[in-house]
Design an enzyme around this catalytic site. Structure first.
Site, PDB file in Angstrom:
ATOM      1  CG  HIS A  27      20.106 109.830  60.058  1.00  0.00           C
ATOM      2  ND1 HIS A  27      20.515 110.860  59.232  1.00  0.00           N
ATOM      3  CD2 HIS A  27      21.103 108.909  60.004  1.00  0.00           C
ATOM      4  CE1 HIS A  27      21.707 110.578  58.720  1.00  0.00           C
ATOM      5  NE2 HIS A  27      22.089 109.387  59.176  1.00  0.00           N
ATOM      6  CG  ASP A 251      23.468 106.284  61.604  1.00  0.00           C
ATOM      7  OD1 ASP A 251      23.245 106.655  60.436  1.00  0.00           O
ATOM      8  OD2 ASP A 251      24.614 106.030  62.027  1.00  0.00           O
TER       9      ASP A 251
HETATM   10  C1  0GY Z   1      25.632 108.355  58.752  1.00  0.00           C
HETATM   11  C2  0GY Z   1      27.032 108.177  58.797  1.00  0.00           C
HETATM   12  C3  0GY Z   1      28.016 107.881  57.972  1.00  0.00           C
HETATM   13  C4  0GY Z   1      27.979 107.679  56.595  1.00  0.00           C
HETATM   14  C5  0GY Z   1      27.267 108.396  55.761  1.00  0.00           C
HETATM   15  O1  0GY Z   1      26.924 109.343  53.680  1.00  0.00           O
HETATM   16  C6  0GY Z   1      27.454 108.422  54.308  1.00  0.00           C
HETATM   17  O2  0GY Z   1      28.123 107.547  53.780  1.00  0.00           O
HETATM   18  O3  0GY Z   1      26.328 109.204  56.212  1.00  0.00           O
HETATM   19  C7  0GY Z   1      29.336 107.836  58.592  1.00  0.00           C
HETATM   20  O4  0GY Z   1      30.177 107.032  58.185  1.00  0.00           O
HETATM   21  O5  0GY Z   1      29.567 108.603  59.550  1.00  0.00           O
HETATM   22  O6  0GY Z   1      25.126 109.477  58.630  1.00  0.00           O
HETATM   23  O7  0GY Z   1      24.903 107.397  58.953  1.00  0.00           O
END
Ligand code: 0GY
Length: 296
Positions: A27, A251
């Site tokens: 991820h 992440d």
């Molecule tokens: C992640 C988390 C975030 C953002 C996104 O799609 C996105 O913008 O996934 C978050 O802000 O929690 O999954 O890394």
């Protein structure tokens, strides 16, 4: 980049934990660079650019071999930055796209050819406007034919309402960040039990034991980053209960962090605390992601 947006760590430490050869960071994202790959006009935030080159450097620095790159909401349904990263990475990356319901079969096939293996349905209200579930079900039916699965992102209070939809999808589903539990409630709270029983009752549901930095209630203290001890029991429980249905990822570049900028090396050092044997580590970092993303 938004005012108050925290850019990713400029100089992450080298982890003490040596990941097994072939490990997958399942991820992570690429953001822009905006000059080449502009952010979506309807985005809810504007991040710091985070290029494929920086992602691949981080992969090597942390000792990983492969990435699963997930389309983030700031790029909407324009997957250009993701597809560009996948083309450059070749066999060392796979992707999770976000698509419009009117995307053509040819466009899906092109995505498949460069390494996309899933679509993401985002239910997090601060990140996206809502999409009717019938639209998601139609997209799911189309991508299932390519052998893809579905990645879902939601927050714990929304799970109860989503359960019928998740079961109706009737395909492999990967839930981002353990369904985002409120870790201050503890692993025995009804909300987390609901998530555990979802996984018990539906063997097609997997989860990413990711994001201690996002889920922790700890704050940096005396110049020390959190040690995430409040999140570890959640991830450890899932790894031990569902060893064949868990994935791990950094992440990176950690969009929308407010409390602190995580050190990616330190995040890797959380792995042996949640997967405490070599067997569990190999499943989490190699066998499971390979079976989902590199199975053809
Ligand atoms: C992640 C988390 C975030 C953002 C996104 O799609 C996105 O913008 O996934 C978050 O802000 O929690 O999954 O890394």
């Amino acid at each position: 980049m938004d005012k108050n947006y925290l850019p990713f760590h400029a100089n992450p430490s080298k982890p003490k934990f040596v990941v097994p050869v072939g490990a997958v960071d399942a991820h992570c994202h690429v953001f822009g660079p905006a000059e080449e790959f502009p952010y979506h006009p309807k985005r809810k935030y504007t991040p710091c650019d985070a290029s494929k080159a920086t992602l691949f450097e981080l992969r090597d620095h942390l000792g990983f071999s492969r990435n699963v790159i997930v389309q983030a909401s700031c790029h909407g349904t324009d997957n250009s930055a993701l597809l560009d990263a996948l083309k450059n990475a070749g066999e060392s990356a796979r992707g999770v796209a976000v698509v419009n319901p009117n995307i053509s079969d040819d466009a899906l096939k092109l995505m498949h050819d460069v390494g996309v293996r899933a679509v993401r349905f985002n239910f997090v209200k601060r990140l996206v406007d809502s999409t009717p579930r019938s639209v998601f079900l139609d997209i799911a039916d189309r991508v299932k034919k390519l052998g893809w699965h579905i990645v879902v992102y939601f927050e714990a209070p929304d799970l109860e309402d989503l359960i019928p939809f998740l079961n109706e999808l009737n395909c492999t589903i990967v839930v981002d960040h353990m369904g985002r539990p409120d870790v201050t409630k503890g692993v025995d709270h009804e909300d987390f039990k609901r998530f555990i029983s979802l996984m018990e009752n539906n063997e097609k549901i997997w989860t990413k034991v990711t994001c201690p930095e996002r889920l922790t209630a700890q704050l940096p203290k005396n110049g020390q980053l959190p040690n995430y001890s409040d999140v570890i029991p959640f991830a450890k429980l899932l790894v031990e209960k569902f060893p064949d249905r868990v994935l791990w990822g950094t992440d990176w570049p950690h969009p929308n962090m407010k409390s602190h900028v995580p050190d990616d090396g330190q995040l890797v050092d959380v792995i042996p605390q949640i997967a405490t044997s070599e067997i569990l580590q190999k499943k989490l970092l190699i066998d499971n992601p390979l079976s989902l993303y590199w199975n053809d």
